[in-house]
Motif scaffolding. Structure first.
Motif, short mmCIF file in Angstrom:
data_model
loop_
_atom_site.label_atom_id
_atom_site.label_comp_id
_atom_site.label_asym_id
_atom_site.label_seq_id
_atom_site.Cartn_x
_atom_site.Cartn_y
_atom_site.Cartn_z
N ALA A 232 59.82 68.23 68.35
CA ALA A 232 60.00 67.94 66.56
C ALA A 232 61.23 68.42 66.37
O ALA A 232 61.98 67.13 65.23
N ARG A 233 62.31 69.16 66.46
CA ARG A 233 63.02 69.70 66.01
C ARG A 233 64.27 68.95 66.57
O ARG A 233 65.65 68.80 66.47
N ARG A 234 64.18 68.52 67.85
CA ARG A 234 64.83 67.41 68.80
C ARG A 234 65.60 65.95 68.06
O ARG A 234 67.14 65.58 68.15
N TYR A 235 64.67 65.20 67.62
CA TYR A 235 65.12 64.26 66.48
C TYR A 235 65.26 64.07 65.20
O TYR A 235 64.33 64.39 64.55
N THR A 236 66.42 64.03 65.22
CA THR A 236 66.43 64.05 63.30
C THR A 236 66.92 62.75 62.71
O THR A 236 66.94 63.62 61.44
N GLY A 237 66.84 61.67 63.29
CA GLY A 237 67.04 60.32 62.88
C GLY A 237 66.06 59.33 63.25
O GLY A 237 65.80 59.90 64.34
N THR A 238 66.51 58.17 62.88
CA THR A 238 66.53 56.88 63.65
C THR A 238 67.59 55.90 63.51
O THR A 238 68.13 56.06 62.62
N ALA A 239 67.53 55.14 64.32
CA ALA A 239 68.30 53.70 64.48
C ALA A 239 67.62 52.41 64.47
O ALA A 239 66.52 52.34 65.53
N THR A 284 66.21 59.58 66.69
CA THR A 284 68.11 59.79 67.41
C THR A 284 67.98 61.57 66.79
O THR A 284 67.72 61.78 66.32
N GLU A 285 68.99 62.21 67.78
CA GLU A 285 69.23 63.70 67.63
C GLU A 285 70.73 63.20 67.45
O GLU A 285 70.42 64.49 65.80
N SER A 286 71.53 62.98 67.62
CA SER A 286 72.86 63.05 66.31
C SER A 286 74.13 61.76 66.59
O SER A 286 73.18 60.99 67.82
N THR A 287 74.69 61.18 65.88
CA THR A 287 75.10 60.48 65.81
C THR A 287 76.59 60.16 67.46
O THR A 287 75.75 59.29 67.98
N GLU A 288 77.08 60.65 67.42
CA GLU A 288 77.32 61.46 68.85
C GLU A 288 76.60 60.76 70.11
O GLU A 288 76.80 60.71 70.79
N HIS A 289 75.56 61.61 69.98
CA HIS A 289 74.35 61.55 70.97
C HIS A 289 73.83 60.88 71.05
O HIS A 289 73.99 59.86 72.56
N ALA A 290 73.43 60.17 70.20
CA ALA A 290 73.43 58.96 70.54
C ALA A 290 74.12 57.17 70.62
O ALA A 290 73.88 56.70 71.27
N GLU A 308 76.75 55.23 60.15
CA GLU A 308 77.98 55.54 61.13
C GLU A 308 77.57 55.69 62.56
O GLU A 308 78.77 55.62 62.89
N LEU A 309 75.97 54.44 62.91
CA LEU A 309 76.05 54.44 63.99
C LEU A 309 76.82 53.96 65.56
O LEU A 309 77.48 53.30 65.84
N ARG A 310 77.26 52.71 63.92
CA ARG A 310 77.13 51.78 64.51
C ARG A 310 78.97 51.83 64.52
O ARG A 310 79.91 51.13 65.24
N GLU A 311 79.79 52.43 63.25
CA GLU A 311 80.58 52.57 63.02
C GLU A 311 81.31 53.00 64.60
O GLU A 311 82.60 53.34 65.11
N ALA A 312 80.94 54.46 65.06
CA ALA A 312 81.22 55.67 65.67
C ALA A 312 80.70 54.53 67.13
O ALA A 312 82.06 54.91 68.36
#
Length: 327
Positions: A232-239, A284-290, A308-312
């Motif tokens: 539950a804490r691991r995934y904080t967002g979606t893509a 997703t966990e974070s932008t960097e990890h994803a 921000e993920l597409r840009e990364a």
């Protein structure tokens, strides 16, 4: 046919005396028909099991018959729980005891069951660590085994991910868990029960403090709740991503099961001219990890959102192109 279950039937009759087939089936969680078959196999193997008919009857061993499971040390008795797990038993410092206990156990069985047990052992092997990584070194694990069994507190120096990274703690160990080849210590610290990765323990020493585990504490229940909370804490967002047919096939080898499940449950077909590409929403966990995770799929994946993920992804791919003299 389970040699282990036959031994359980034998030990039940030895410890309980006369038992009905229905009673044996209830103890072992099998059907009454299976219990009858197991009793017949014991008789065929030379174990003196006889039946008493009537309302108060049942099956029992000939008076005076006992298995020869004697002479086991405390360490050997503990090691029986790891008899099918030679790697973990060695980690726990029980390799010698496990070998000795297995030999004594086999020697105590009738010839027929001994042969069956040996055949079973020859065709099953557990290799706990995952692929593409070396087994973790756990020099302090035997000390934690001692602490768990004797209920003694341990003073440790532990390396964690947040600052300050190295901390001193007094822990009261409640149990050990092996998860995908990694050992974890479940212990009470200053104010709560927490989970510690054994390889992150830099130093450890037994203290003189004794403790009692809380009444009602169950290691399996705690671990299931810990995993649920971790997810539950691991995934904080979606893509939102687009995947080619090949990317979807490659998905299980490159991302966690939760991401694969999300693709399977949210996948929708895109335009017909995309040759089978699908669009899906993944956790997703974070932008960097994803970014690092999805880049494993190369040109078989495209990030649609968030921006921000597409840009990364674009920034990373551009840096790679410049590094190889393409840009």
């Amino acid at each position: 046919m389970s040699a282990g279950r036959l031994l359980s039937v034998l030990l039940l009759l030895q410890s309980r005396g006369r038992m009905s087939a229905r009673g044996i089936a209830g103890e072992l969680g099998v059907s009454v028909r299976t219990a009858y078959r197991d009793l017949a196999r014991l008789q065929a193997a030379g174990v003196p099991v006889y039946a008493e008919p009537g309302p108060g009857g049942g099956y029992q061993l000939l008076d005076g018959y006992r298995t020869r499971l004697t002479g086991m040390s405390e360490g050997e008795a503990r090691a029986l729980f790891f008899a099918g797990l030679p790697g973990p038993a060695a980690d726990l410092g029980l390799a010698t005891e496990m070998t000795t206990a297995r030999l004594k156990l086999l020697a105590a069985l009738p010839a027929g069951l001994r042969e069956e047990a040996s055949r079973t052992a020859a065709v099953f092997h557990l290799d706990a660590p995952g692929w593409y990584r070396e087994p973790e070194r756990t020099p302090h694990l035997p000390l934690f085994v001692d602490a768990v069994l004797t209920r003694r507190a341990v003073d440790v120096r532990y390396r964690r991910w947040r600052a300050p990274q190295e901390v001193d703690r007094r822990l009261r160990p409640y149990g050990l868990v092996l998860k995908s080849g990694v050992w974890y210590l479940v212990a009470a610290g200053r104010s709560r029960i927490a989970t510690y990765r054994v390889t992150q323990v830099l130093d450890a020493a037994l203290s003189d403090e004794r403790f009692d585990r809380p009444e009602g504490f169950d290691l399996g229940t705690y671990w299931a709740a810990y995993l649920a909370d971790f997810e539950a804490r691991r995934y904080t967002g979606t893509a939102t991503i687009r995947l080619s047919p090949r990317g979807r096939r490659r998905l299980p080898d490159n991302v966690p099961p939760e991401v694969v499940q999300a693709v399977d449950s949210t996948a929708t077909a895109t335009a017909a001219d995309d040759d089978g590409w699908i669009e899906a929403v993944v956790p997703t966990e974070s932008t960097e990890h994803a970014c690092g995770e999805l880049l494993r799929l190369g040109t078989d994946v495209e990030v649609v959102a968030p921006a921000e993920l597409r840009e990364a992804m674009a920034t990373t791919v551009g840096a790679l192109a410049r590094a190889y003299g393409v840009a």
